[in-house]
Design an enzyme around this catalytic site. Structure first.
Site, PDB file in Angstrom:
ATOM      1  N   GLU A 158      63.387  -2.011  16.957  1.00  0.00           N
ATOM      2  CA  GLU A 158      63.097  -3.424  17.229  1.00  0.00           C
ATOM      3  C   GLU A 158      64.363  -4.265  17.428  1.00  0.00           C
ATOM      4  O   GLU A 158      64.575  -5.268  16.750  1.00  0.00           O
ATOM      5  CB  GLU A 158      62.224  -3.997  16.111  1.00  0.00           C
ATOM      6  CG  GLU A 158      60.918  -3.237  15.973  1.00  0.00           C
ATOM      7  CD  GLU A 158      60.076  -3.681  14.786  1.00  0.00           C
ATOM      8  OE1 GLU A 158      60.405  -4.692  14.149  1.00  0.00           O
ATOM      9  OE2 GLU A 158      59.070  -3.003  14.502  1.00  0.00           O
TER      10      GLU A 158
ATOM     11  N   ASN B 281      62.962   2.635  19.221  1.00  0.00           N
ATOM     12  CA  ASN B 281      61.555   2.379  18.874  1.00  0.00           C
ATOM     13  C   ASN B 281      61.287   0.876  18.867  1.00  0.00           C
ATOM     14  O   ASN B 281      62.053   0.103  18.271  1.00  0.00           O
ATOM     15  CB  ASN B 281      61.317   2.961  17.471  1.00  0.00           C
ATOM     16  CG  ASN B 281      59.851   3.030  17.084  1.00  0.00           C
ATOM     17  OD1 ASN B 281      59.031   3.538  17.850  1.00  0.00           O
ATOM     18  ND2 ASN B 281      59.512   2.535  15.898  1.00  0.00           N
TER      19      ASN B 281
ATOM     20  N   HIS C  82      51.140  -1.390  18.302  1.00  0.00           N
ATOM     21  CA  HIS C  82      50.302  -2.158  17.371  1.00  0.00           C
ATOM     22  C   HIS C  82      49.448  -3.087  18.231  1.00  0.00           C
ATOM     23  O   HIS C  82      49.904  -4.149  18.667  1.00  0.00           O
ATOM     24  CB  HIS C  82      51.180  -2.951  16.384  1.00  0.00           C
ATOM     25  CG  HIS C  82      51.945  -2.075  15.452  1.00  0.00           C
ATOM     26  ND1 HIS C  82      51.323  -1.267  14.512  1.00  0.00           N
ATOM     27  CD2 HIS C  82      53.276  -1.844  15.312  1.00  0.00           C
ATOM     28  CE1 HIS C  82      52.243  -0.592  13.833  1.00  0.00           C
ATOM     29  NE2 HIS C  82      53.428  -0.922  14.301  1.00  0.00           N
TER      30      HIS C  82
ATOM     31  N   GLU D  30      53.348   4.203  16.459  1.00  0.00           N
ATOM     32  CA  GLU D  30      52.774   3.460  15.322  1.00  0.00           C
ATOM     33  C   GLU D  30      51.397   2.902  15.688  1.00  0.00           C
ATOM     34  O   GLU D  30      51.050   1.770  15.324  1.00  0.00           O
ATOM     35  CB  GLU D  30      53.713   2.315  14.909  1.00  0.00           C
ATOM     36  CG  GLU D  30      55.108   2.775  14.537  1.00  0.00           C
ATOM     37  CD  GLU D  30      56.025   1.654  14.040  1.00  0.00           C
ATOM     38  OE1 GLU D  30      55.511   0.573  13.700  1.00  0.00           O
ATOM     39  OE2 GLU D  30      57.247   1.870  13.996  1.00  0.00           O
TER      40      GLU D  30
ATOM     41  N   ASP E  60      47.904   1.458  16.066  1.00  0.00           N
ATOM     42  CA  ASP E  60      46.696   0.946  15.409  1.00  0.00           C
ATOM     43  C   ASP E  60      46.136  -0.146  16.303  1.00  0.00           C
ATOM     44  O   ASP E  60      46.864  -0.739  17.093  1.00  0.00           O
ATOM     45  CB  ASP E  60      46.946   0.457  13.962  1.00  0.00           C
ATOM     46  CG  ASP E  60      48.161  -0.428  13.781  1.00  0.00           C
ATOM     47  OD1 ASP E  60      48.508  -1.172  14.729  1.00  0.00           O
ATOM     48  OD2 ASP E  60      48.765  -0.393  12.690  1.00  0.00           O
TER      49      ASP E  60
HETATM   50  O1  9MR Z   1      54.066   0.004   7.289  1.00  0.00           O
HETATM   51  C1  9MR Z   1      55.180  -0.723   6.848  1.00  0.00           C
HETATM   52  C2  9MR Z   1      54.761  -1.658   5.740  1.00  0.00           C
HETATM   53  O2  9MR Z   1      54.303  -0.933   4.619  1.00  0.00           O
HETATM   54  C3  9MR Z   1      55.915  -2.539   5.356  1.00  0.00           C
HETATM   55  O3  9MR Z   1      55.466  -3.512   4.419  1.00  0.00           O
HETATM   56  C4  9MR Z   1      56.469  -3.209   6.579  1.00  0.00           C
HETATM   57  C5  9MR Z   1      57.651  -4.084   6.183  1.00  0.00           C
HETATM   58  O4  9MR Z   1      58.427  -4.456   7.212  1.00  0.00           O
HETATM   59  O5  9MR Z   1      56.858  -2.243   7.541  1.00  0.00           O
HETATM   60  C6  9MR Z   1      55.762  -1.515   7.986  1.00  0.00           C
HETATM   61  O6  9MR Z   1      56.086  -0.671   9.058  1.00  0.00           O
HETATM   62  C7  9MR Z   1      56.623  -1.293  10.222  1.00  0.00           C
HETATM   63  C8  9MR Z   1      57.511  -0.276  10.888  1.00  0.00           C
HETATM   64  O7  9MR Z   1      58.482   0.183   9.995  1.00  0.00           O
HETATM   65  C9  9MR Z   1      58.165  -0.849  12.140  1.00  0.00           C
HETATM   66  N1  9MR Z   1      57.198  -1.402  13.040  1.00  0.00           N
HETATM   67  C10 9MR Z   1      56.241  -2.337  12.453  1.00  0.00           C
HETATM   68  C11 9MR Z   1      55.562  -1.705  11.243  1.00  0.00           C
HETATM   69  C12 9MR Z   1      54.502  -2.652  10.689  1.00  0.00           C
HETATM   70  O8  9MR Z   1      55.103  -3.796  10.167  1.00  0.00           O
END
Ligand code: 9MR
Length: 417
Positions: free
Chosen positions: A156, A197, A233, A265, A267
């Site tokens: 990101e 990513n 997402h 990722e 969903d």
């Molecule tokens: O799934 C992750 C969640 O448990 C955490 O609270 C969150 C914190 O930033 O990060 C989530 O995973 C993220 C991933 O690492 C990067 N892309 C977005 C995902 C959803 O926020």
């Protein structure tokens, strides 16, 4: 139960259970592999692993051939204070993948979020921050050397308009922090595939173009980049690219640069509670995404961001939203969504080589097939490229089809590459 002629025959063949049940080996991952992909996978997280029903579902390799740690390989967990590395949580996920014979996507080395304040607020100058970045990457990638199929090296780095996101690395080092990170990762584990990513790069547009420019940037510095992860997402009914062809066109813009792509990722959220109409649309949306990956040879696999609504990140981030995954909050499979994913992969060929014909026939009566079976090299005892060819407990064929070699990933999994 009164035995029928068929159950007697199946028992004689050593096959137990109802003949109309899908065979154990049929699932989201086996269908993905049969379609030529490396895996269908799921994210997971350490606290969930004490839920034994959840763990059993995650460990079912018919559905999940790869797992990704949702949090436990991030900077705040791994290096919470400068020079102090803590691998306990990440190791739990890596060990689980090895025990289950699953591939491991390692996530993530450099991200503005879940970054400890000693990095963000340290006031480091350019050369010090470069050495901190390199040291973090070298230490972590070396620790997991040989275990990570992929590393999400940088996560990101972009704003929605395609400009670079302002973070401590960008403001101190400039865009060069990205190739510097890739070079450090490549040096520490030359065999891991290295990914950029990001989200909202699934559709053509300025952010997707900017991600393509990151690929060019890394290569221009002479560093290695192997792939781009499209997080995906998504929102029910507005998947960003509404058709398989839109997905494939955007993916092909990346693969034309000489890199793989992966859905990392996935969903697809909706307003909760989900209506029946929303679930039907969601099933179509999942099929669209899978169809896009299936159609692009260099799309190597799909990962859902955990497999059950019980542990989804969405409700805590988007109030009133959720129901985004193929299993509900009670770990019950959403048949409409699950079958849409299965059928989007198609039946293809199965490379396990252990399932008697009788159960394969039963499977075919249970699910709708959308693709003609591919000409099967498994039938002749060889494994198609990307299929499993060995590992502890593996009883299937070990000979890879021409053009691929059986390559050990870990003690539990070897793959035709
Ligand atoms: O799934 C992750 C969640 O448990 C955490 O609270 C969150 C914190 O930033 O990060 C989530 O995973 C993220 C991933 O690492 C990067 N892309 C977005 C995902 C959803 O926020």
């Amino acid at each position: 139960m009164i035995p029928t002629a068929l159950t007697v025959l199946l028992a004689a063949l050593g096959v137990t259970g109802s003949p109309v049940e899908p065979r154990a080996a049929d699932g989201l991952n086996t269908r993905a592999v049969a379609a030529g992909k490396q895996y269908f996978g799921s994210a997971t997280d350490n606290p969930e692993l004490s839920d034994t029903a959840y763990l059993a579902g995650l460990s079912n390799t018919a559905d999940f051939g790869q797992i990704t740690p949702g949090n436990s390989m991030k900077w705040d967990t791994i290096e919470p204070s400068r020079g102090t590395f803590s691998y306990t949580k990440g190791d739990v996920i890596a060990d689980l993948a090895a025990k289950n014979g699953q591939l491991l996507r390692c996530h993530t080395l450099v991200w503005y979020n879940q970054l400890p304040s000693w990095v963000t607020n340290g006031g480091f100058d350019n050369s010090t921050l470069i050495s901190i970045l390199q040291n973090h990457i070298t230490n972590e990638v070396t620790h997991y050397k040989g275990k990570c199929l992929h590393w999400d090296v940088v996560n990101e780095a972009l704003n929605e308009d395609g400009t670079y996101r302002t973070n401590v690395f960008y403001t101190t080092i400039g865009p060069a922090y990205i190739p510097i990170a890739f070079a450090a990762a490549a040096a520490a584990d030359p065999s891991a595939k290295l990914y950029y990513n990001d989200y909202n790069i699934e559709a053509a547009g300025s952010k997707s173009t900017a991600a393509q420019n990151i690929v060019k940037l890394v290569k221009a510095y002479g560093a290695k980049i192997d792939g781009v992860g499209m997080q995906a997402h998504l929102i029910v009914g507005s998947t960003g690219s509404e058709s398989v062809s839109a997905w494939t066109a955007n993916m092909n813009a990346f693969t034309a640069l000489g890199v793989d792509v992966a859905i990392t990722e996935l969903d697809i959220r909706t307003t909760t509670p989900a209506t029946a109409a929303a679930v039907t649309q969601q099933a179509k949306d999942y099929a669209t995404v899978i169809g896009g990956c299936k159609a692009v040879t260099r799309c190597v696999g799909v990962t859902i961001w955990d497999y059950t609504d019980k542990y989804s990140w969405i409700p805590s981030t988007f109030s009133g939203q959720g129901a985004a995954l193929p299993w509900d909050e009670n770990l019950v499979k959403k048949t409409e969504v699950y079958n849409a994913i299965l059928n989007a992969w198609g039946t293809g060929r199965h490379s396990t080589g252990t399932t008697p014909t009788a159960t394969a026939t039963a499977t075919a009566t249970k699910t709708t097939t959308t693709a003609a079976p591919a000409t099967s090299s498994a039938a002749s005892g060889t494994v198609p490229k990307w299929g499993q060819c060995g590992g502890n407990g593996w009883t299937g064929p070990t000979q890879c089809e021409a053009g691929s070699t059986c390559t050990k990933a870990n003690d539990y999994y070897s793959q035709c590459l």
